[in-house]
Scaffold this active site. Structure first.
Site, PDB file in Angstrom:
ATOM      1  N   GLU A 180       0.834  -1.212   0.000  1.00 17.07           N
ATOM      2  CA  GLU A 180       0.000   0.000   0.000  1.00 17.07           C
ATOM      3  C   GLU A 180       0.864   1.257   0.000  1.00 17.07           C
ATOM      4  OE1 GLU A 180      -2.210  -1.358   3.396  1.00 17.07           O
ATOM      5  OE2 GLU A 180      -0.785  -0.392   4.746  1.00 17.07           O
TER       6      GLU A 180
ATOM      7  N   GLY B 234       2.220   5.003  -0.824  1.00 19.19           N
ATOM      8  CA  GLY B 234       1.720   6.336  -1.140  1.00 19.19           C
ATOM      9  C   GLY B 234       2.859   7.107  -1.785  1.00 19.19           C
TER      10      GLY B 234
ATOM     11  N   ARG C 297       5.792  19.854   5.293  1.00 22.37           N
ATOM     12  CA  ARG C 297       6.721  18.755   5.596  1.00 22.37           C
ATOM     13  C   ARG C 297       8.087  19.212   6.111  1.00 22.37           C
ATOM     14  NH1 ARG C 297       8.346  15.496   2.012  1.00 22.37           N
ATOM     15  NH2 ARG C 297       7.994  13.554   3.092  1.00 22.37           N
TER      16      ARG C 297
ATOM     17  N   CYS D 248       3.272  34.090   9.314  1.00 19.14           N
ATOM     18  CA  CYS D 248       3.791  34.763  10.489  1.00 19.14           C
ATOM     19  C   CYS D 248       4.172  33.760  11.565  1.00 19.14           C
ATOM     20  CB  CYS D 248       2.783  35.775  10.992  1.00 19.14           C
ATOM     21  SG  CYS D 248       2.501  37.020   9.744  1.00 19.14           S
TER      22      CYS D 248
ATOM     23  N   TYR E 176       1.918  13.935   0.458  1.00 20.88           N
ATOM     24  CA  TYR E 176       1.779  14.623   1.749  1.00 20.88           C
ATOM     25  C   TYR E 176       2.069  16.118   1.637  1.00 20.88           C
ATOM     26  CZ  TYR E 176       1.947   9.734   2.907  1.00 20.88           C
ATOM     27  OH  TYR E 176       1.700   8.398   2.926  1.00 20.88           O
TER      28      TYR E 176
HETATM   29  C1  LIG Z   1       0.349   6.241   5.269  1.00 26.30           C
HETATM   30  C2  LIG Z   1       0.180   4.792   5.106  1.00 26.30           C
HETATM   31  C3  LIG Z   1       0.733   4.142   3.991  1.00 26.30           C
HETATM   32  C4  LIG Z   1       1.578   4.831   2.943  1.00 26.30           C
HETATM   33  O1  LIG Z   1       2.880   5.098   3.398  1.00 26.30           O
HETATM   34  P1  LIG Z   1       3.972   5.694   2.384  1.00 26.30           P
HETATM   35  O2  LIG Z   1       5.179   5.887   3.209  1.00 26.30           O
HETATM   36  O3  LIG Z   1       3.445   6.957   1.826  1.00 26.30           O
HETATM   37  O4  LIG Z   1       4.182   4.705   1.303  1.00 26.30           O
HETATM   38  C5  LIG Z   1       0.476   2.801   3.871  1.00 26.30           C
HETATM   39  N1  LIG Z   1      -0.266   2.125   4.789  1.00 26.30           N
HETATM   40  C6  LIG Z   1      -0.809   2.722   5.854  1.00 26.30           C
HETATM   41  C7  LIG Z   1      -1.623   1.939   6.809  1.00 26.30           C
HETATM   42  C8  LIG Z   1      -0.607   4.072   6.051  1.00 26.30           C
HETATM   43  O5  LIG Z   1      -1.128   4.656   7.138  1.00 26.30           O
END
Ligand SMILES: *Cc1c(COP(=O)(O)O)cnc(C)c1O
Length: 420
Positions: free
Chosen positions: A268, A270, A307, A337, A365
């Protein structure tokens, strides 16, 4: 990912300066080509018969990006009921949406049951309640393997004192709940946090998950989460996805043989899919010299990109308006500010007021963490899809800032004595 060929260009040979002219500034731009490249790398690295990549929506959640992920064949990883709803609206089927919340109420989980998505449970109390209320609804269990991965403690989620997951030491308790409620566990999951630097540490975690998996008879998938690191600087090491892929593929196939059944391997990611696909374009409002520093103050701040301030993230910054001038050192700051420093002592081609700077790795992000702090509008978003630029989110207006506010009649200026 903005490339330099004498001038800076994006997918489809599109000039980022032209995009600023067309859509204004500050502006987030995403490239479909880069997302596809990263998706294909994952598909090619993990050569198992059943692989499912669930894109972690929280990294970048514009509905067009979600639909693009869907078109590539990805599922969706969600952390809130709202992300589930947006995912369904984008067109994902419920069975291709994984809902992995942390510390949410059993009522919210009930809504996810109603919507028919896959549910990943990460604490004993909820597992018990869930088993009592929905004994026939299959669930995944999020295991905490207690490994320390990740570059920053705020994004590391698998260590022993982390709030995420059920400790693998609590397996006896999990079994007791399953026996008492008749729950059907169809998947096991871990997510150790962002930034896997050491493949062996990650593999240790997978071994723990395999051990756990053996204790369930009717699994259909194992989900190894994410944490794939992408490069932020030239000299940065990224997760060697090809090497990790080869090692996990072999081990996973052996495990399936041992288990007696083919399982789906899930990830999973991101950041890995969208970080490099994003570029953030800002304009320099002020160049200001103090006794020790030359500041370049831009038309953005921690309200658009938090970030660097939140967890010291590094974003490479280049001056795309001046590609040949001499190099000077600048500290790039925002207009909020509060101290909002994007980068300290960066070497950039000489900056004049009005120049456009580009931030790299602005896909993950970034927009999703933006806010209206200081009553500023959030930026517009553009998606370059198959070489053509599309506006996918309008810049906000004053109405957006006031939207949802309810005015008390007696406080309106016309009812104030000073007006009568
Ligand atoms: C945020 C998150 C991800 C993605 O993480 P990345 O570092 O962006 O790849 C995957 N699984 C869960 C459960 C998350 O909370």
């Amino acid at each position: 990912m903005i490339n330099f060929n004498g001038t800076y260009v994006l997918e489809g040979s599109i000039s980022p300066l032209k995009l600023v002219e067309k859509y204004g500034c500050p502006l987030y731009v995403y490239e479909s080509e880069v997302i596809k490249r990263q998706y294909d790398r994952l598909i090619n690295a993990f050569k198992v018969p059943d692989l499912k990549i669930n894109y972690a929506a929280k990294a970048l959640n514009n509905i067009n990006i979600l639909r693009y992920m869907f078109s590539l064949g990805a599922g969706l990883d969600t952390v809130s009921i709202q992300e589930v709803q947006i995912g369904l609206k984008a067109g994902f089927l419920p069975e291709n949406i994984m809902y992995t919340p942390n510390c949410v109420s059993i009522e919210e989980i009930g809504q996810a049951v109603h919507l028919g998505v896959r549910i990943n449970i990460d604490n004993i109390s909820i597992l018990e309640q869930f088993g009592t209320l929905y004994p026939d609804y299959p669930v995944c269990i999020r295991i905490n393997p207690h490994i320390m991965a990740g570059g920053n403690s705020k994004i590391s989620t698998g260590h022993i004192d982390s709030k995420f997951g059920i400790s693998f030491h609590q397996m006896p308790l999990i079994h007791r709940i399953i026996k008492a409620t008749g729950l059907h566990v169809d998947g096991v999951h871990m997510h150790t946090g962002s930034d896997i630097l050491d493949i062996d540490v990650f593999l240790q975690g997978t071994e723990i998950l395999f051990q756990v998996a053996k204790e369930f008879e009717n699994l259909s998938y194992i989900d190894f989460g994410s944490g794939f690191k992408v490069p932020y600087k030239e000299e940065d090491i990224e997760t060697d996805i090809e090497e990790l892929g080869e090692k996990i593929t072999n081990r996973f196939m052996d495990f399936c043989t041992e288990y007696g059944r083919n399982l789906t391997l899930m990830f999973e990611p991101g950041k890995f899919l969208v970080s490099e696909a994003g570029t953030f374009l800002v304009k320099v409002n002020v160049v200001k010299q103090t006794t020790s520093t030359v500041f370049a103050g831009v038309d953005s701040g921690l309200n658009h990109l938090i970030r660097p301030m939140l967890y010291d993230a590094y974003h490479k910054i280049v001056n795309i308006s001046n590609t040949e001038g001499r190099y000077r050192f600048y500290t790039i700051v925002g207009y909020i500010c509060e101290t909002d420093t994007f980068g300290v002592n960066r070497r950039l081609h000489e900056i004049s007021e009005g120049d456009i700077l580009a931030f790299y790795n602005a896909g993950a992000y970034c927009y999703t963490m933006s806010s209206n702090y200081n009553s500023r509008y959030r930026p517009a978003e553009v998606f370059i899809f198959n070489g053509i630029d599309y506006l996918i989110r309008q810049r906000e207006t004053l109405e957006d800032l006031l939207n949802g506010q309810v005015e008390i009649e007696n406080l309106k200026p016309m009812s104030h004595p000073a007006y009568s």
